[in-house]
Design a protein around this motif. Sequence first.
Motif, PDB file in Angstrom:
ATOM      1  N   VAL A 256     -23.688   3.453  11.981  1.00 40.44           N
ATOM      2  CA  VAL A 256     -22.988   3.393  10.667  1.00 40.44           C
ATOM      3  C   VAL A 256     -21.587   3.781  10.840  1.00 40.44           C
ATOM      4  CG1 VAL A 256     -22.723   4.016   8.930  1.00 40.44           C
ATOM      5  CG2 VAL A 256     -24.820   4.482   9.617  1.00 40.44           C
ATOM      6  N   GLN A 257     -20.480   3.177  10.827  1.00 36.57           N
ATOM      7  CA  GLN A 257     -19.260   2.289  10.474  1.00 36.57           C
ATOM      8  C   GLN A 257     -18.849   2.344   9.508  1.00 36.57           C
ATOM      9  OE1 GLN A 257     -17.984   0.499  13.782  1.00 36.57           O
ATOM     10  NE2 GLN A 257     -16.358  -0.829  13.047  1.00 36.57           N
ATOM     11  N   TRP A 258     -17.106   3.523   9.956  1.00 30.30           N
ATOM     12  CA  TRP A 258     -16.497   3.446   8.714  1.00 30.30           C
ATOM     13  C   TRP A 258     -15.022   3.962   9.121  1.00 30.30           C
ATOM     14  CZ3 TRP A 258     -19.715   7.640   9.655  1.00 30.30           C
ATOM     15  CH2 TRP A 258     -19.286   8.795   9.740  1.00 30.30           C
ATOM     16  N   GLU A 259     -14.044   3.847   8.248  1.00 38.95           N
ATOM     17  CA  GLU A 259     -12.717   4.369   8.429  1.00 38.95           C
ATOM     18  C   GLU A 259     -12.145   5.666   7.913  1.00 38.95           C
ATOM     19  OE1 GLU A 259      -8.405   2.406   7.698  1.00 38.95           O
ATOM     20  OE2 GLU A 259     -10.189   0.889   8.695  1.00 38.95           O
ATOM     21  N   GLN A 260     -11.430   6.452   8.189  1.00 36.25           N
ATOM     22  CA  GLN A 260     -10.895   8.029   7.717  1.00 36.25           C
ATOM     23  C   GLN A 260      -9.741   7.010   6.433  1.00 36.25           C
ATOM     24  OE1 GLN A 260     -14.370   9.354   7.414  1.00 36.25           O
ATOM     25  NE2 GLN A 260     -12.200  11.355   7.573  1.00 36.25           N
ATOM     26  N   PRO A 261      -9.256   8.367   6.056  1.00 32.94           N
ATOM     27  CA  PRO A 261      -8.031   7.684   5.171  1.00 32.94           C
ATOM     28  C   PRO A 261      -7.101   7.899   6.518  1.00 32.94           C
ATOM     29  CG  PRO A 261      -8.942   9.773   3.913  1.00 32.94           C
ATOM     30  CD  PRO A 261      -9.915   9.043   5.380  1.00 32.94           C
ATOM     31  N   THR A 262      -6.295   7.058   6.162  1.00 35.32           N
ATOM     32  CA  THR A 262      -4.819   6.735   7.645  1.00 35.32           C
ATOM     33  C   THR A 262      -4.258   8.020   7.399  1.00 35.32           C
ATOM     34  OG1 THR A 262      -4.017   4.659   6.274  1.00 35.32           O
ATOM     35  CG2 THR A 262      -2.723   5.592   7.235  1.00 35.32           C
ATOM     36  N   ILE A 263      -4.117   8.542   8.852  1.00 33.19           N
ATOM     37  CA  ILE A 263      -3.202   9.358   9.218  1.00 33.19           C
ATOM     38  C   ILE A 263      -1.808   9.553   9.315  1.00 33.19           C
ATOM     39  CG2 ILE A 263      -3.422  10.920  11.390  1.00 33.19           C
ATOM     40  CD1 ILE A 263      -6.284   9.937  11.678  1.00 33.19           C
ATOM     41  N   ASP A 264      -1.487   8.277   9.966  1.00 32.39           N
ATOM     42  CA  ASP A 264       0.177   7.946   9.883  1.00 32.39           C
ATOM     43  C   ASP A 264       0.174   7.158   9.404  1.00 32.39           C
ATOM     44  OD1 ASP A 264       2.586   9.129  11.122  1.00 32.39           O
ATOM     45  OD2 ASP A 264       2.503   7.506  11.746  1.00 32.39           O
ATOM     46  N   HIS A 265       1.288   6.785   8.420  1.00 32.29           N
ATOM     47  CA  HIS A 265       1.992   5.443   8.155  1.00 32.29           C
ATOM     48  C   HIS A 265       2.816   5.310   8.222  1.00 32.29           C
ATOM     49  CE1 HIS A 265       1.228   2.387   5.256  1.00 32.29           C
ATOM     50  NE2 HIS A 265       2.339   3.179   4.229  1.00 32.29           N
ATOM     51  N   ARG A 266       3.786   4.761   8.940  1.00 32.90           N
ATOM     52  CA  ARG A 266       5.492   4.490   8.733  1.00 32.90           C
ATOM     53  C   ARG A 266       6.028   2.638   8.124  1.00 32.90           C
ATOM     54  NH1 ARG A 266       6.952   7.717  13.681  1.00 32.90           N
ATOM     55  NH2 ARG A 266       5.336   8.977  13.859  1.00 32.90           N
ATOM     56  N   VAL A 267       6.468   2.483   7.829  1.00 35.80           N
ATOM     57  CA  VAL A 267       7.402   1.093   7.069  1.00 35.80           C
ATOM     58  C   VAL A 267       8.460   0.494   8.047  1.00 35.80           C
ATOM     59  CG1 VAL A 267       8.401  -0.535   5.459  1.00 35.80           C
ATOM     60  CG2 VAL A 267       6.282   1.501   5.257  1.00 35.80           C
ATOM     61  N   ALA A 268       8.503  -0.067   8.686  1.00 32.09           N
ATOM     62  CA  ALA A 268      10.034  -0.992   9.095  1.00 32.09           C
ATOM     63  C   ALA A 268      10.676  -2.269   7.952  1.00 32.09           C
ATOM     64  CB  ALA A 268      10.037  -1.042  10.201  1.00 32.09           C
ATOM     65  N   MET A 269      11.587  -1.679   7.882  1.00 34.74           N
ATOM     66  CA  MET A 269      12.134  -2.910   6.162  1.00 34.74           C
ATOM     67  C   MET A 269      13.277  -3.888   6.721  1.00 34.74           C
ATOM     68  SD  MET A 269      12.182  -2.579   2.252  1.00 34.74           S
ATOM     69  CE  MET A 269      13.888  -1.945   2.626  1.00 34.74           C
ATOM     70  N   LEU A 270      13.450  -4.882   6.875  1.00 31.78           N
ATOM     71  CA  LEU A 270      14.094  -5.996   6.217  1.00 31.78           C
ATOM     72  C   LEU A 270      14.569  -6.949   5.373  1.00 31.78           C
ATOM     73  CD1 LEU A 270      15.501  -6.856   9.744  1.00 31.78           C
ATOM     74  CD2 LEU A 270      14.361  -8.760   9.909  1.00 31.78           C
ATOM     75  N   LEU A 271      15.983  -6.923   5.263  1.00 32.48           N
ATOM     76  CA  LEU A 271      16.071  -7.611   4.046  1.00 32.48           C
ATOM     77  C   LEU A 271      17.165  -9.002   4.772  1.00 32.48           C
ATOM     78  CD1 LEU A 271      17.304  -4.766   1.878  1.00 32.48           C
ATOM     79  CD2 LEU A 271      15.252  -6.228   1.646  1.00 32.48           C
ATOM     80  N   VAL A 272      16.873 -10.011   4.710  1.00 24.86           N
ATOM     81  CA  VAL A 272      17.051 -11.159   4.956  1.00 24.86           C
ATOM     82  C   VAL A 272      17.836 -12.432   3.778  1.00 24.86           C
ATOM     83  CG1 VAL A 272      16.978 -12.806   6.097  1.00 24.86           C
ATOM     84  CG2 VAL A 272      15.592 -11.637   7.044  1.00 24.86           C
ATOM     85  N   LYS A 273      18.790 -12.260   4.055  1.00 27.95           N
ATOM     86  CA  LYS A 273      19.902 -13.285   3.020  1.00 27.95           C
ATOM     87  C   LYS A 273      19.802 -14.673   3.317  1.00 27.95           C
ATOM     88  CE  LYS A 273      21.992  -9.363   0.990  1.00 27.95           C
ATOM     89  NZ  LYS A 273      21.363  -9.381  -0.598  1.00 27.95           N
TER      90      LYS A 273
END
Length: 287
Positions: A256-273
């Motif tokens: 039986v396999q499942w995924e636990q709640p996210t432990i670490d969550h990060r975001v890199a954002m890039l704005l391109v004109k």
Amino acid sequence: MLLVSNISYGLKLKTVRIPLYKYRGESALLECHYELNGQRKGHSTLEGSNRRHHGYQPDYLGERYEEEERLYSIKWYKDNEEFYRYVPSASQPIKSYKIEGIRVDPNHSDGTRVLLRGLTLKSSGIYRCEISAEAPNFDSVQGEGRMDVIYVPKDGPQISDYDRKSYGIGETMELNCTSGRSYPATALQWYLNDVLVTDPHIIPYPPVQTQHGLIISSLGLSMVVDHRHFIDGTIRLKCVASLSPVLWRGGQESIVQWEQPTIDHRVAMLLVKSASTVPILHPCMLF
């Protein structure tokens, strides 16, 4: 996490407590609680529905459950290799064995719990406790669960921009997103204007393992720029890195396999004109 098998009549496994995950360098307390000559004693009628023979219980069976049973040993295994044994009748009840990733603290371990110090990535695995009784029944019960040791990335993710400051309609945008070192591998996803980007624009790369066992993940993005991608002259690209160890428990027949709640969550954002406006490329921002 608890998996119980071979439940016998005189000896009963109550609970097995094994941490689902721990951080590298932490300690872990493994617990195995049992019942010996407890509810079975004097409750043959009530317990009859849980036995192999349903309905009434013959008198001689009722006498059997009145027999005194004593604990012989409690053993702990990691991936089927024994690392701890508790035998109350021995001159030295506690004995531990050297296994990679296992360091038992004997001063805080006994017949119901085992304390592991200084966890490493090698400490991840399936842990099983096995309890055995002495004569006359020689009952045995066991339970198991998996513990994963994780390492949260200290930095990242990072988006490579190839020094481009803007993109025009019809040009191909090619970017890479790279996670920081982690264990297990970090999952990466691309978002365009907060909409998840899927195939065929995604370019997966095999993870890279460092000499210390940590993993670096990379995910590419290749897309021909369309006027629909611009909102007020800007494309908003986001790379999301999530660390969620996949945990499981299993027997001989199924897992039986499942995924636990996210432990670490990060975001890199890039704005391109857009190339039709003033070309400005914002630096990556880590949240």
